[in-house]
Design a protein around this motif. Structure first.
Motif, PDB file in Angstrom:
ATOM      1  N   LEU A 139      -0.285  -0.715  -4.711  1.00  9.55           N
ATOM      2  CA  LEU A 139      -1.667   0.177  -4.855  1.00  9.55           C
ATOM      3  C   LEU A 139      -1.377   1.508  -4.536  1.00  9.55           C
ATOM      4  CD1 LEU A 139      -4.262  -2.165  -3.759  1.00  9.55           C
ATOM      5  CD2 LEU A 139      -3.779  -2.030  -5.841  1.00  9.55           C
TER       6      LEU A 139
ATOM      7  N   GLN B 267      17.349   8.688   1.563  1.00  8.63           N
ATOM      8  CA  GLN B 267      18.528   8.074   1.902  1.00  8.63           C
ATOM      9  C   GLN B 267      18.433   6.620   2.123  1.00  8.63           C
ATOM     10  OE1 GLN B 267      20.008  11.062   4.310  1.00  8.63           O
ATOM     11  NE2 GLN B 267      20.363   9.759   5.960  1.00  8.63           N
TER      12      GLN B 267
ATOM     13  N   HIS C 242       8.797  15.968  -3.364  1.00  8.70           N
ATOM     14  CA  HIS C 242       9.424  17.507  -3.061  1.00  8.70           C
ATOM     15  C   HIS C 242      10.557  17.192  -2.313  1.00  8.70           C
ATOM     16  CE1 HIS C 242       7.509  16.995   0.907  1.00  8.70           C
ATOM     17  NE2 HIS C 242       6.042  16.970   0.191  1.00  8.70           N
TER      18      HIS C 242
ATOM     19  N   CYS D 281       3.162   0.940   3.231  1.00  5.20           N
ATOM     20  CA  CYS D 281       4.194   1.763   2.732  1.00  5.20           C
ATOM     21  C   CYS D 281       3.325   3.423   2.567  1.00  5.20           C
ATOM     22  CB  CYS D 281       4.893   1.462   1.634  1.00  5.20           C
ATOM     23  SG  CYS D 281       5.750  -0.109   1.978  1.00  5.20           S
TER      24      CYS D 281
ATOM     25  N   ILE E 103       1.095  -1.047   0.127  1.00  5.70           N
ATOM     26  CA  ILE E 103       0.036  -0.105   0.045  1.00  5.70           C
ATOM     27  C   ILE E 103       0.980   1.072  -0.026  1.00  5.70           C
ATOM     28  CG2 ILE E 103      -1.854   1.180   1.068  1.00  5.70           C
ATOM     29  CD1 ILE E 103      -2.650  -1.383   2.687  1.00  5.70           C
TER      30      ILE E 103
ATOM     31  N   ILE F 179       9.450   4.378  -0.956  1.00  2.00           N
ATOM     32  CA  ILE F 179       9.601   3.125   0.061  1.00  2.00           C
ATOM     33  C   ILE F 179       8.888   2.089  -0.544  1.00  2.00           C
ATOM     34  CG2 ILE F 179       9.203   2.157   2.250  1.00  2.00           C
ATOM     35  CD1 ILE F 179      11.505   4.482   2.057  1.00  2.00           C
TER      36      ILE F 179
ATOM     37  N   TYR G 135      11.951  24.199   3.173  1.00  2.00           N
ATOM     38  CA  TYR G 135      13.226  24.688   2.471  1.00  2.00           C
ATOM     39  C   TYR G 135      13.025  26.050   1.458  1.00  2.00           C
ATOM     40  CZ  TYR G 135      11.941  21.500  -1.507  1.00  2.00           C
ATOM     41  OH  TYR G 135      11.603  20.480  -2.598  1.00  2.00           O
TER      42      TYR G 135
ATOM     43  N   LYS H 144      -7.333   3.518  -4.280  1.00  2.99           N
ATOM     44  CA  LYS H 144      -6.845   3.824  -2.648  1.00  2.99           C
ATOM     45  C   LYS H 144      -7.469   2.399  -2.011  1.00  2.99           C
ATOM     46  CE  LYS H 144      -8.612   6.380   1.304  1.00  2.99           C
ATOM     47  NZ  LYS H 144      -9.214   7.640   1.805  1.00  2.99           N
TER      48      LYS H 144
ATOM     49  N   GLY I 266       6.489  21.415   2.734  1.00  2.00           N
ATOM     50  CA  GLY I 266       5.848  20.047   2.660  1.00  2.00           C
ATOM     51  C   GLY I 266       5.671  19.247   3.848  1.00  2.00           C
TER      52      GLY I 266
ATOM     53  N   THR J 156       7.314  11.914  -1.356  1.00  2.00           N
ATOM     54  CA  THR J 156       8.386  11.684  -1.973  1.00  2.00           C
ATOM     55  C   THR J 156       9.043  12.698  -3.014  1.00  2.00           C
ATOM     56  OG1 THR J 156       8.339   9.308  -1.585  1.00  2.00           O
ATOM     57  CG2 THR J 156       9.653  10.077  -3.767  1.00  2.00           C
TER      58      THR J 156
ATOM     59  N   VAL K 159      -3.689   3.883   7.728  1.00  2.00           N
ATOM     60  CA  VAL K 159      -3.806   2.672   7.067  1.00  2.00           C
ATOM     61  C   VAL K 159      -3.493   1.493   8.343  1.00  2.00           C
ATOM     62  CG1 VAL K 159      -2.451   1.116   5.764  1.00  2.00           C
ATOM     63  CG2 VAL K 159      -3.137   3.350   4.969  1.00  2.00           C
TER      64      VAL K 159
HETATM   65  C1  LIG Z   1      10.887  19.512   2.530  1.00  2.00           C
HETATM   66  C2  LIG Z   1      11.373  17.956   2.584  1.00  2.00           C
HETATM   67  C3  LIG Z   1      12.813  17.635   2.481  1.00  2.00           C
HETATM   68  C4  LIG Z   1      13.027  16.220   2.542  1.00  2.00           C
HETATM   69  N1  LIG Z   1      14.364  16.016   2.137  1.00  2.00           N
HETATM   70  C5  LIG Z   1      14.850  14.834   2.332  1.00  2.00           C
HETATM   71  C6  LIG Z   1      16.305  14.471   2.142  1.00  2.00           C
HETATM   72  O1  LIG Z   1      17.002  15.283   1.563  1.00  2.00           O
HETATM   73  N2  LIG Z   1      16.603  13.228   2.073  1.00  2.00           N
HETATM   74  C7  LIG Z   1      15.858  12.159   2.539  1.00  2.00           C
HETATM   75  O2  LIG Z   1      16.461  11.065   2.507  1.00  2.00           O
HETATM   76  N3  LIG Z   1      14.770  12.602   2.836  1.00  2.00           N
HETATM   77  C8  LIG Z   1      14.088  13.623   2.677  1.00  2.00           C
HETATM   78  N4  LIG Z   1      12.747  14.035   2.952  1.00  2.00           N
HETATM   79  C9  LIG Z   1      11.840  12.986   3.631  1.00  2.00           C
HETATM   80  C10 LIG Z   1      11.427  12.000   2.284  1.00  2.00           C
HETATM   81  O3  LIG Z   1      10.712  12.729   1.429  1.00  2.00           O
HETATM   82  C11 LIG Z   1      10.387  10.926   2.998  1.00  2.00           C
HETATM   83  O4  LIG Z   1      10.975  10.190   3.787  1.00  2.00           O
HETATM   84  C12 LIG Z   1      10.301   9.992   1.969  1.00  2.00           C
HETATM   85  O5  LIG Z   1       9.808  10.525   0.868  1.00  2.00           O
HETATM   86  C13 LIG Z   1       9.091   8.960   2.433  1.00  2.00           C
HETATM   87  O6  LIG Z   1       8.615   8.118   1.208  1.00  2.00           O
HETATM   88  P1  LIG Z   1       7.258   7.437   1.454  1.00  2.00           P
HETATM   89  O7  LIG Z   1       7.236   6.383   0.405  1.00  2.00           O
HETATM   90  O8  LIG Z   1       7.427   6.446   2.958  1.00  2.00           O
HETATM   91  O9  LIG Z   1       6.214   8.264   1.776  1.00  2.00           O
HETATM   92  P2  LIG Z   1       5.112   8.909   0.417  1.00  2.00           P
HETATM   93  O10 LIG Z   1       6.056   9.247  -0.523  1.00  2.00           O
HETATM   94  O11 LIG Z   1       4.307   9.904   1.216  1.00  2.00           O
HETATM   95  O12 LIG Z   1       4.276   7.838  -0.301  1.00  2.00           O
HETATM   96  C14 LIG Z   1       3.213   7.155   0.422  1.00  2.00           C
HETATM   97  C15 LIG Z   1       2.198   6.963  -0.552  1.00  2.00           C
HETATM   98  O13 LIG Z   1       1.051   6.210   0.137  1.00  2.00           O
HETATM   99  C16 LIG Z   1       0.066   6.564  -0.637  1.00  2.00           C
HETATM  100  N5  LIG Z   1      -1.096   6.059   0.164  1.00  2.00           N
HETATM  101  C17 LIG Z   1      -1.551   6.654   1.288  1.00  2.00           C
HETATM  102  N6  LIG Z   1      -2.702   5.951   1.766  1.00  2.00           N
HETATM  103  C18 LIG Z   1      -2.869   4.906   0.827  1.00  2.00           C
HETATM  104  C19 LIG Z   1      -4.086   4.332   0.634  1.00  2.00           C
HETATM  105  N7  LIG Z   1      -4.879   4.247   1.561  1.00  2.00           N
HETATM  106  N8  LIG Z   1      -4.175   3.568  -0.452  1.00  2.00           N
HETATM  107  C20 LIG Z   1      -3.173   3.674  -1.548  1.00  2.00           C
HETATM  108  N9  LIG Z   1      -2.085   4.458  -1.364  1.00  2.00           N
HETATM  109  C21 LIG Z   1      -2.015   5.110  -0.286  1.00  2.00           C
HETATM  110  C22 LIG Z   1       0.082   8.065  -0.690  1.00  2.00           C
HETATM  111  O14 LIG Z   1      -0.720   8.591  -1.723  1.00  2.00           O
HETATM  112  C23 LIG Z   1       1.599   8.209  -0.986  1.00  2.00           C
HETATM  113  O15 LIG Z   1       2.029   8.280  -2.579  1.00  2.00           O
HETATM  114  C24 LIG Z   1      12.349  15.271   2.854  1.00  2.00           C
HETATM  115  C25 LIG Z   1      10.681  15.672   3.274  1.00  2.00           C
HETATM  116  C26 LIG Z   1      10.362  16.877   2.966  1.00  2.00           C
HETATM  117  C27 LIG Z   1       8.991  17.188   3.220  1.00  2.00           C
END
Ligand SMILES: Cc1cc2nc3c(=O)[nH]c(=O)nc-3n(C[C@H](O)[C@H](O)[C@H](O)COP(=O)(O)OP(=O)(O)OC[C@H]3O[C@@H](n4cnc5c(N)ncnc54)[C@H](O)[C@@H]3O)c2cc1C
Length: 815
Positions: A38, A353, A50, A206, A14, A19, A231, A177, A320, A48, A214
């Motif tokens: 999904l 990272q 931004h 995820c 999910i 990630i 930033y 979703k 963000g 992710t 979730v």
């Molecule tokens: C300003 C800023 C700067 C950053 N800079 C850095 C950096 O320099 N280096 C670094 O390592 N990290 C950085 N980060 C952190 C990094 O962006 C996040 O840790 C990372 O993107 C998290 O990824 P994710 O896949 O866990 O989450 P997300 O990218 O949020 O992905 C989760 C996804 O799940 C989906 N989802 C949620 N609920 C459901 C559902 N019920 N059904 C289906 N889909 C669903 C969402 O739509 C979303 O697309 C930064 C963050 C910010 C805000």
């Protein structure tokens, strides 16, 4: 049009951020092709897209560094492998220091990095100026250069993972979703979506910011909450594309080249929790409103560091959301509450990272049923229910973001969301000037200030303000008697006709025999690794009390429940809150307690390793003659409502016996001096009792073969152990050790320390740590080498011993 979904997939992920996509990619690498990802909107549309994209090879611990290093190595080749541009570049990074304490911290970090195989070099202000010409270096003391760090384009890197996953056979479906998780009998069975149901063998959360939501669909606690994260990007400054990333942590800022412009990001001390009332349904590539007032202090610091910013325009002010957890570490692995349901969320601004390593580790975890190496630091099973409480989360995450760049002081305590769980003795200890720290929500007295002194930490990498008070507590325990509140221990009762056979299978030691035996034991996995480290006391033919640490309470309870076969006549109950535990420890403990009880406490009548009910004051309680401090002593298990009465009587009588109230820092120092292991630091699921020097508590010959026995027997039959836990004491009494210090033998790196403290009886810093050597580690190997520990880039000679340097024959507990 609603997307077409299969009715079944082996693994459903999910969330389509970096990630989820990395996990899908890595699962297909392991040959798991029936993977369905999904995403509620579009890939990367959560956090992710931004992210600033900083990628560093070192994180706070050895195993997190392993994951980050893996990520760095993967990003070097991902573009070539998938044919999708990632924007990855390896420009290196600089962390700068403008005061002595930060410089100390950075140098300790550099030592640690090198111990973990990450290149890190000290550089002068002059060299920094060459590497980063725009910088004002006038107030710099020094910097650490990490040549292997870099940055990447987060959205493109995610797309590369997605492309790799698709070509490996995974299906990725956007605009779908997940609305529910189907469960039965404590197992995940699949998901419900806007486009229909999909059954699955494994479901993985995820969902980033939505991870908590979730989790709720599945009845699983995922304690994380979003904070605003800021930033700015300047107008063009013709910054060269080769500029290293720069971190000025004292000014809460980081800097990165961005197409000739400068990106300046913030880790401000007090963050702004976001979406307290829920994340808007239409959130997709959403930016939050600017808050210039909030960013201003960071900008002022940035203008000092990069003076040209004073007359450079800001092209973009970005805000963000990112999810943060209650201890700044992400949540990874199987959930406690639901079988076949995994989590990878709460990335505390290190998701980009960490993504490569996290995807790899979780894919192995799912495929093989255990993590590829010890990941307890980030294991989602460390979560406690109170951490998912909304008020707790909001208070705590406002502090968590800033702590990433704040000084990482040894013994640093959270300031927010305190006072959550209190032992029955809390008010008494407070009245005695206790300085409290927090573990698993519990307030624990860490040290006691003398009358007239404020019980408040003054942090430093050198001796902190409580050093001598703790020394007095240790000395009292070694020479007279110390009183410890150990009530935060978790306590479980296992009861039923099959209680013995169930526990004999789980425990490596023999817990049979007559009621009244208190047995120190480990619980092992099939590979012989240590899953838990605890005491099992036989209360009756059909009843046992299991006592373990507060931090691992939930995990250990789950392990126990999981290993009670459905047909066994045995049940487990958590009675933690029902009992306070008072540790009365030291050579005078017998004389003191004998004054308060008619029970015979002599060595003959009440030997070491036994336990029974006795009366003290007006209470009937259980006294167990065991010790984590290495002295004669008893742990008293007192029904909670009697605890204050018993405490008062002990204290009253104690003054004639030199009794002193003691805190957790004293306990830690005493146990390290005695080389007692601590699960999560010195021992974990990757370490066997033989490697950890705990073979003496393994009952190979007991009738019921215990879990992990075959693996241990196999290891035992090998000619040598190539990894052993060793105790070290510095020759020089001045430097302090904390843990993660590199260990050198004859100039060669052979390991790093796993826990450390100042030993007041030995009069020097003491540490435990694994030494690795293909030729085998035994005392003659230790004696033949010259050992040194590295502290802040300087090496100090150390004694190395397999036996405890304090009371090597453990005679003091048995008098
Ligand atoms: C300003 C800023 C700067 C950053 N800079 C850095 C950096 O320099 N280096 C670094 O390592 N990290 C950085 N980060 C952190 C990094 O962006 C996040 O840790 C990372 O993107 C998290 O990824 P994710 O896949 O866990 O989450 P997300 O990218 O949020 O992905 C989760 C996804 O799940 C989906 N989802 C949620 N609920 C459901 C559902 N019920 N059904 C289906 N889909 C669903 C969402 O739509 C979303 O697309 C930064 C963050 C910010 C805000």
């Amino acid at each position: 049009m609603a997307p077409q979904l299969p009715t079944h997939a082996q693994i459903v992920i999910i969330g389509g951020g970096i990630i989820g996509c990395s996990l899908a990619y890595h699962l297909t690498k392991l040959g798991r092709k029936d993977v369905l990802l999904l995403e509620r909107k579009k890939l990367t549309s959560g956090t992710t897209w931004h992210a600033a994209g900083l990628v560093r090879a070192m994180l706070y611990t050895a195993n997190l560094t392993k994951l980050a290093k893996y990520t760095v190595d993967l990003y070097k080749t991902l573009e070539r492998e998938t044919g999708q541009a990632t924007g990855y570049k390896q420009n290196g990074s600089l962390s700068i220091a403008t005061n002595e304490e930060r410089w100390d911290e950075l140098r300790r970090g550099a030592s640690m990095a090198r111990a973990f195989g990450v290149p890190a070099e000290q550089v002068t202000a002059k060299r920094v100026q060459e590497l980063w010409p725009l910088m004002n270096t006038a107030d710099l003391i020094g910097a650490i250069h990490f040549p292997e760090d870099g940055s990447t384009n987060p959205a493109d890197t995610t797309m590369a993972f997605a492309k790799g996953a698709r070509s490996g056979g995974a299906r990725i479906v956007e605009d779908c979703k997940v609305t529910g998780v189907r469960t039965k009998n404590g197992r995940a069975l699949g998901v419900q979506t806007e486009a229909g149901d999909v059954s699955a063998e494994i479901v993985v959360n995820c969902a980033g910011l939505w991870g908590r939501e979730v989790g709720k669909m599945a009845g699983v606690d995922v304690p994380l909450h979003a904070c605003e994260h800021f930033y700015i990007v300047t107008e063009s400054m013709n910054v060269p594309s080769t500029l290293p990333v720069m971190r000025d942590m004292d000014a809460c800022a980081y800097y990165k080249e961005d197409a000739g412009k400068l990106l300046v990001g913030a880790f401000e001390p007090k963050a702004k929790p976001w979406a307290v009332d829920g994340i808007p349904e239409d959130f997709c590539f959403t930016e939050l409103p600017e808050d210039f007032d909030h960013f201003e202090p960071v900008l002022q610091g940035a203008i000092h560091r990069v003076p040209r910013l004073a007359d450079t325009g800001i092209r973009k002010f970005f805000n963000g959301p990112e999810s943060f957890t209650t201890d700044q570490r992400y949540l990874l692995g199987p959930s406690l509450e639901l079988e076949n349901f995994y989590v990878a969320a709460g990335f505390n601004s290190v998701g980009i990272q960490s993504a490569g390593g996290v995807g790899m580790a979780l894919a192995h975890w799912i495929a093989e049923g255990h993590p590829p190496f010890d990941l307890w630091d980030v294991d989602s099973r460390r979560s406690m229910p109170h951490q998912n409480n909304k008020s707790f989360l909001i208070d705590r995450v406002s502090e968590a973001l800033g702590l990433l760049y704040a000084m990482h002081w040894p013994y640093r305590q959270f300031e927010t969301a305190r006072g959550v769980r209190k032992t029955p003795l809390y008010e008494r200890l407070k009245a005695h000037n206790a300085c409290f720290g927090e573990v698993a929500g519990w307030e624990r007295a860490n040290w006691f200030a003398p009358k007239g002194v404020e019980p408040k930490y003054q942090y430093s990498f050198k001796r902190q303000n409580w050093f001598e008070y703790c020394g007095d507590e240790c000395r009292a325990t070694r020479t007279a008697v110390g009183l410890f509140d150990q009530s935060t221990f978790a306590k479980f009762i296992v009861r039923g006709p099959d209680a013995e056979s169930v526990l004999q299978r789980i425990c490596a030691n023999d817990v049979g025999g007559a009621p009244g035996r208190a047995v120190y034991t480990q619980w092992l996995n099939e590979r012989g690794g240590i899953e838990a480290d605890l005491t099992v006391t036989r209360l009756a033919d059909d009843a046992y009390m299991v006592v373990t640490a507060a931090a691992t309470a939930r995990r250990d309870l789950l392990w126990l429940k999981k290993h009670i076969p459905s047909e066994a006549r045995a049940a487990v109950e958590d009675v933690t809150s029902a009992y306070a535990v008072l540790g009365v420890m030291g050579p005078n403990s017998r004389a003191l307690l004998q004054k308060l009880t008619s029970a015979d406490l002599s060595n003959a009548a009440f030997p070491f390793g036994t336990s029974r009910e006795i009366e003290i004051a007006y209470a009937r309680l259980r006294a167990s003659r065991i010790s984590y401090m290495g002295e004669l002593g008893w742990e008293l298990y007192v029904p909670a409502e009697f605890a204050v009465g018993v405490f008062d009587r002990i204290l009253e009588e104690g003054s004639a016996h030199g009794l002193k109230l003691c805190g957790m820092h004293a306990m830690d120092s005493l146990r390290i001096e005695k080389a007692y292991r601590h699960w999560g630091h010195d021992i974990g699921e990757e370490d066997t009792p033989l490697e950890a020097g705990l073979g003496f508590v393994v009952a190979f010959d007991k009738k019921v073969p215990f879990i992990g026995r075959d693996a241990l027997l196999n290891q035992k039959s090998q000619p040598r152990l190539t990894k052993r836990l060793v105790q070290f004491a510095l020759e020089d009494p001045e430097p302090l050790l904390y843990h993660n210090e590199p260990i050198y033998r004859d100039g060669k790196l052979v390991g790093y320390t796993s826990s450390a403290a100042y030993g007041h009886a030995l009069g020097r810093a003491v540490a435990l740590g694994y030494v690795n050597a293909p030729e085998g580690v035994d005392q003659s190997y230790l004696d033949a080498g010259k050992f040194e520990l590295e502290v802040a880039c300087r090496r100090f000679p150390a004694r190395a011993s397999l036996r405890p340097l304090y009371d090597p024959r453990s005679e003091r507990m048995r008098i």
